[in-house]
Design a protein around this motif. Sequence first.
Motif, short mmCIF file in Angstrom:
data_model
loop_
_atom_site.label_atom_id
_atom_site.label_comp_id
_atom_site.label_asym_id
_atom_site.label_seq_id
_atom_site.Cartn_x
_atom_site.Cartn_y
_atom_site.Cartn_z
N GLN A 58 40.33 6.56 -16.92
CA GLN A 58 40.63 6.03 -15.58
C GLN A 58 41.55 4.81 -15.67
OE1 GLN A 58 39.93 7.12 -12.60
NE2 GLN A 58 40.48 5.33 -11.35
N ALA A 59 41.28 3.96 -16.66
CA ALA A 59 42.05 2.73 -16.81
C ALA A 59 43.51 2.99 -17.16
CB ALA A 59 41.40 1.82 -17.85
N ILE A 60 43.80 4.12 -17.82
CA ILE A 60 45.19 4.43 -18.18
C ILE A 60 45.76 5.56 -17.30
CG2 ILE A 60 44.82 3.65 -20.55
CD1 ILE A 60 45.00 6.62 -21.42
N ALA A 61 45.09 5.84 -16.18
CA ALA A 61 45.56 6.84 -15.22
C ALA A 61 45.70 8.22 -15.85
CB ALA A 61 46.88 6.41 -14.58
N LEU A 62 44.72 8.57 -16.67
CA LEU A 62 44.68 9.88 -17.32
C LEU A 62 43.52 10.67 -16.74
CD1 LEU A 62 45.33 11.99 -19.54
CD2 LEU A 62 43.98 10.60 -21.13
N THR A 63 43.80 11.83 -16.20
CA THR A 63 42.77 12.68 -15.62
C THR A 63 42.25 13.65 -16.67
OG1 THR A 63 43.75 12.55 -13.42
CG2 THR A 63 42.22 14.37 -13.83
N ILE A 64 40.97 13.55 -17.00
CA ILE A 64 40.36 14.50 -17.93
C ILE A 64 40.17 15.83 -17.20
CG2 ILE A 64 38.33 14.98 -19.36
CD1 ILE A 64 38.02 11.95 -19.72
N PRO A 65 40.69 16.92 -17.73
CA PRO A 65 40.78 18.16 -16.95
C PRO A 65 39.50 18.97 -16.82
CG PRO A 65 41.74 18.49 -19.11
CD PRO A 65 41.39 17.04 -19.03
N ILE A 66 38.38 18.49 -17.35
CA ILE A 66 37.11 19.17 -17.14
C ILE A 66 36.09 18.14 -16.68
CG2 ILE A 66 37.61 20.96 -18.86
CD1 ILE A 66 35.76 19.52 -20.80
N SER A 67 34.95 18.62 -16.19
CA SER A 67 33.91 17.71 -15.72
C SER A 67 33.13 17.13 -16.89
CB SER A 67 32.94 18.46 -14.80
OG SER A 67 32.18 19.40 -15.55
N MET A 68 32.40 16.05 -16.64
CA MET A 68 31.59 15.47 -17.69
C MET A 68 30.49 16.43 -18.13
SD MET A 68 29.61 11.78 -17.88
CE MET A 68 31.09 10.87 -17.45
N ASP A 69 29.92 17.15 -17.19
CA ASP A 69 28.88 18.13 -17.54
C ASP A 69 29.44 19.21 -18.46
OD1 ASP A 69 26.91 16.82 -16.14
OD2 ASP A 69 27.08 18.07 -14.36
N GLN A 70 30.66 19.66 -18.18
CA GLN A 70 31.28 20.67 -19.03
C GLN A 70 31.59 20.09 -20.40
OE1 GLN A 70 31.81 24.06 -18.36
NE2 GLN A 70 32.13 24.01 -20.57
N MET A 71 32.00 18.81 -20.43
CA MET A 71 32.29 18.16 -21.72
C MET A 71 31.02 18.08 -22.56
SD MET A 71 34.89 16.77 -23.40
CE MET A 71 36.07 15.81 -22.41
N ILE A 72 29.90 17.80 -21.93
CA ILE A 72 28.62 17.75 -22.66
C ILE A 72 28.32 19.11 -23.29
CG2 ILE A 72 26.11 17.56 -22.36
CD1 ILE A 72 26.70 15.36 -20.27
N LEU A 73 28.51 20.17 -22.51
CA LEU A 73 28.28 21.52 -23.03
C LEU A 73 29.21 21.82 -24.20
CD1 LEU A 73 27.90 23.51 -19.68
CD2 LEU A 73 26.07 22.91 -21.28
N ASP A 74 30.47 21.43 -24.07
CA ASP A 74 31.45 21.74 -25.11
C ASP A 74 31.19 20.93 -26.39
OD1 ASP A 74 32.62 23.48 -23.35
OD2 ASP A 74 34.28 22.17 -22.81
N VAL A 75 30.81 19.67 -26.24
CA VAL A 75 30.50 18.85 -27.41
C VAL A 75 29.30 19.44 -28.15
CG1 VAL A 75 29.61 16.61 -28.17
CG2 VAL A 75 31.51 16.71 -26.56
N ASN A 76 28.25 19.75 -27.41
CA ASN A 76 27.05 20.31 -28.05
C ASN A 76 27.33 21.67 -28.68
OD1 ASN A 76 25.29 18.15 -27.50
ND2 ASN A 76 24.86 18.91 -25.45
N ALA A 77 28.17 22.48 -28.04
CA ALA A 77 28.52 23.78 -28.61
C ALA A 77 29.30 23.62 -29.90
CB ALA A 77 29.33 24.58 -27.59
N THR A 78 30.15 22.59 -29.96
CA THR A 78 30.93 22.35 -31.18
C THR A 78 30.03 21.91 -32.33
OG1 THR A 78 32.84 21.73 -29.82
CG2 THR A 78 32.88 21.07 -32.15
N VAL A 79 29.04 21.09 -32.01
CA VAL A 79 28.06 20.69 -33.04
C VAL A 79 27.32 21.92 -33.56
CG1 VAL A 79 25.95 19.38 -33.47
CG2 VAL A 79 27.78 18.36 -32.11
N ALA A 80 26.87 22.77 -32.64
CA ALA A 80 26.12 23.96 -33.04
C ALA A 80 27.00 24.92 -33.85
CB ALA A 80 25.57 24.67 -31.80
N LYS A 81 28.24 25.08 -33.44
CA LYS A 81 29.13 26.01 -34.12
C LYS A 81 29.42 25.57 -35.56
CE LYS A 81 32.13 28.25 -31.69
NZ LYS A 81 31.89 29.69 -32.00
N ASN A 82 29.39 24.25 -35.78
CA ASN A 82 29.63 23.72 -37.12
C ASN A 82 28.34 23.48 -37.90
OD1 ASN A 82 32.69 22.99 -37.60
ND2 ASN A 82 32.26 22.58 -35.44
#
Length: 285
Positions: A58-82
């Motif tokens: 937000q401070a650098i005017a960058l829009t993250i293209p997914i929601s925080m909830d989706q990011m949580i799912l993706d982070v956890n999935a990456t941990v599980a996949k590895n």
Amino acid sequence: MSQQIYINGEYFGRDDAKVSVFDHGLLYGDGVFEGMRIYGGKVFRLREHLKRLWDSAQAIALTIPISMDQMILDVNATVAKNDLENGYIRLVVTRGAGPLGLDPFRCSHPQIIIIADTIKLYPEEFYQDGLELVTASTIRNHPAALSPRIKSLNYLNNIMAKIEGLKAGCVEALMLNHKGEVAECTGDNLFLVRDGVLITPPVDAGILEGITRDVVLELAAQEKIEVREIAITRYDVYVADECFLTGSAAEVIPAVKIDDRTIGDGTPGPITRKLTAAFRKLVGQ
């Protein structure tokens, strides 16, 4: 299975994980990131890290293209996949590819990269015996130029100070702010102990608001240790009874010498050991 790197919802092997050479994260350091620990297969303080990521974006005017909830799912999935029980995550959001030139609004699409791996920042003997610091001549970024509270991809300020430390034979270096006060180290927050009181620079001293720093402040409150977030100088470090550093990669590590001056009796002190033990118990180590 080989290491799997997440890029924009897809997984790639280590050698096939690529972004464009026109990505402004590469060309200009235009992006934000988080480094997070994995303990027992779970990401430690994940929501707190993502809140800081979103604030930095937000401070650098960058829009993250997914929601925080989706990011949580993706982070956890990456941990599980590895299949990582204990490890480290580097989560990066770049501005995306665009033409040469500084204009960020000509970039096509932000890139989300999640790397799950192992990490060992310092040798084990430093955790047992403490490390040595040197004060760098390179100061932290002036907050009116680039706020140190933004965890951006532009880490050249820290790297220049790191080079000074390494050339002096130290794996970490202390950095001052534009007022000559102690800010933090190149990759870690700093704590002192003086007369049984835990002291650390405040947020407005030009520091990153560390997640592990906040955890240690919580643990200190639980242990009934008095805490003062106040401006400090090198003098305060020189005369401290104890000193330790905190960071997601570093965890909690004692420092026993700075600028050729021994801190305390030259060994990790009792409050440092108590908070280290409390931290390790909290994360299950």
